[in-house]
Design a protein around this motif. Structure first.
Motif, PDB file in Angstrom:
ATOM      1  N   PRO A 134      21.819  -3.703 -53.137  1.00  0.00           N
ATOM      2  CA  PRO A 134      21.831  -4.973 -52.316  1.00  0.00           C
ATOM      3  C   PRO A 134      23.007  -5.748 -52.885  1.00  0.00           C
ATOM      4  O   PRO A 134      23.724  -6.619 -52.265  1.00  0.00           O
TER       5      PRO A 134
ATOM      6  N   LYS B 234      20.938  -0.383 -49.383  1.00  0.00           N
ATOM      7  CA  LYS B 234      19.335  -0.469 -49.676  1.00  0.00           C
ATOM      8  C   LYS B 234      19.005  -0.335 -50.985  1.00  0.00           C
ATOM      9  O   LYS B 234      18.233  -1.224 -51.605  1.00  0.00           O
TER      10      LYS B 234
ATOM     11  N   ALA C   5      23.981   2.999 -45.297  1.00  0.00           N
ATOM     12  CA  ALA C   5      22.955   2.091 -44.995  1.00  0.00           C
ATOM     13  C   ALA C   5      22.204   2.278 -46.161  1.00  0.00           C
ATOM     14  O   ALA C   5      21.296   1.223 -46.820  1.00  0.00           O
ATOM     15  N   THR C   6      21.902   3.402 -46.559  1.00  0.00           N
ATOM     16  CA  THR C   6      21.097   3.790 -47.875  1.00  0.00           C
ATOM     17  C   THR C   6      21.327   3.384 -49.073  1.00  0.00           C
ATOM     18  O   THR C   6      20.736   2.761 -49.881  1.00  0.00           O
TER      19      THR C   6
END
Length: 250
Positions: free
Chosen positions: A222, A219, A215-216
Motif C-alpha cells: 500500500p 494491496k 491491484a494485487t
C-alpha cells in the motif's frame, strides 16, 4: 632480435672453429660460441612450442544489450542461430543500443579463421532485470620487455588463446527463438492483427490481466510509490507479452 643473435652466434661459431689458429683459444672460443648458439636455439624453440617467455592474461567486459524486436514491444527478443550441430556456439541477433537497429553478432570472420576457431558465443536465461553480454578473453602476453625484445618478431604477443561471450537474458520478460521461429512468430502476429475483433479481445485480456496483477501488488504494498507501481506495471506487461509470444510458438 633473437634472429640477429642467432646470425651473430652462427658467424662467431664458424669463425672460432675455422679461423683461429691457436688450438686452445679455438677450442674455448668455439665451445662458448657453439654453446650460446644452442642455448639461443633452445630458447627460440621453447617459445615456439610452449610460449616460453609469455603468460596468459584474462580480461572480461560486460555490457547491456537490447531486444532484436525493437523497443516498441514490452518483451525482449533474442534471435539465435547455432553454428554447426554439436558445438554450443551461436550467432545471435540483438541491438547494442536501445535506439539502434538489431544486427548479427559473433559471426565467424572467414578472413581470420585462426582466431575464429578460438571464439565461442552462447546464451542463458536467468532471474535478472536486464539483458547483458559478458565477454571473457584470454591472450598470450609477454612476461616482460626482455622477452618481448628478444622474441617479439612474429607477432605472437597479444595472440588469442580463447574468447567466450555469454549472453544472459531475463527468463520471464525475454523470448529466445531461432531465425525460423522469428519468421513464424512475425507471420502469426501479422495474421492475428488482421482479425481486428480477435486482436481487440486479446488486448483487452492483456490489459485486464495487467490491471489485476497491479491491484494485487498495491494491496500487498500500500505504500508503494508511483515509480514503484510504474516499474511493476512495466514488468508485468513484459512478462505477459513474453508468455503470449511463447504460446504462439507452440
Amino acid at each position: 632480435m633473437i634472429i640477429i643473435v642467432l646470425i651473430i652466434l652462427s658467424i662467431l661459431t664458424y669463425v672460432s672453429w675455422m679461423n683461429i689458429n691457436n688450438r686452445t683459444t679455438r677450442f674455448v672460443a668455439g665451445l662458448i660460441s657453439f654453446g650460446l648458439l644452442m642455448v639461443t636455439i633452445l630458447f627460440l624453440t621453447a617459445n615456439m612450442n610452449s610460449h616460453y617467455g609469455m603468460k596468459q592474461v584474462t580480461t572480461s567486459s560486460e555490457k547491456t544489450i537490447y531486444s532484436a524486436g525493437g523497443s516498441k514491444s514490452p518483451a525482449g527478443m533474442l534471435i539465435t542461430q547455432q553454428l554447426g550441430t554439436k558445438a554450443d556456439n551461436y550467432v545471435m541477433i540483438y541491438a547494442d543500443r536501445e535506439d539502434k537497429k538489431a544486427k548479427p553478432h559473433f559471426v565467424p570472420d572467414k578472413k581470420n579463421m585462426t582466431e575464429a576457431v578460438h571464439k565461442r558465443a552462447t546464451y542463458q536465461t536467468a532471474d535478472v532485470d536486464k539483458a547483458t553480454v559478458k565477454t571473457v578473453t584470454t591472450r598470450w602476453e609477454w612476461r616482460n620487455d626482455f622477452f618481448k625484445l628478444m622474441l617479439g618478431f612474429g607477432g605472437e604477443g597479444h595472440s588469442l588463446v580463447k574468447q567466450t561471450a555469454t549472453v544472459t537474458v531475463p527468463e520471464k520478460t525475454w523470448v529466445i527463438l531461432s531465425a525460423k521461429q522469428a519468421k513464424q512468430l512475425t507471420a502469426k502476429q501479422q495474421m492475428a492483427a488482421q482479425d481486428k475483433t480477435a486482436a481487440a479481445a486479446q488486448q483487452k485480456q492483456m490489459r485486464e490481466g495487467v490491471q489485476a496483477k497491479v491491484a494485487t501488488y498495491l494491496k500487498a504494498n500500500p505504500k508503494a510509490s508511483a515509480n514503484d507501481v510504474a516499474d511493476y506495471t512495466q514488468q508485468v506487461t513484459a512478462e505477459m507479452t513474453a508468455a503470449a509470444m511463447k504460446q504462439m510458438l507452440k
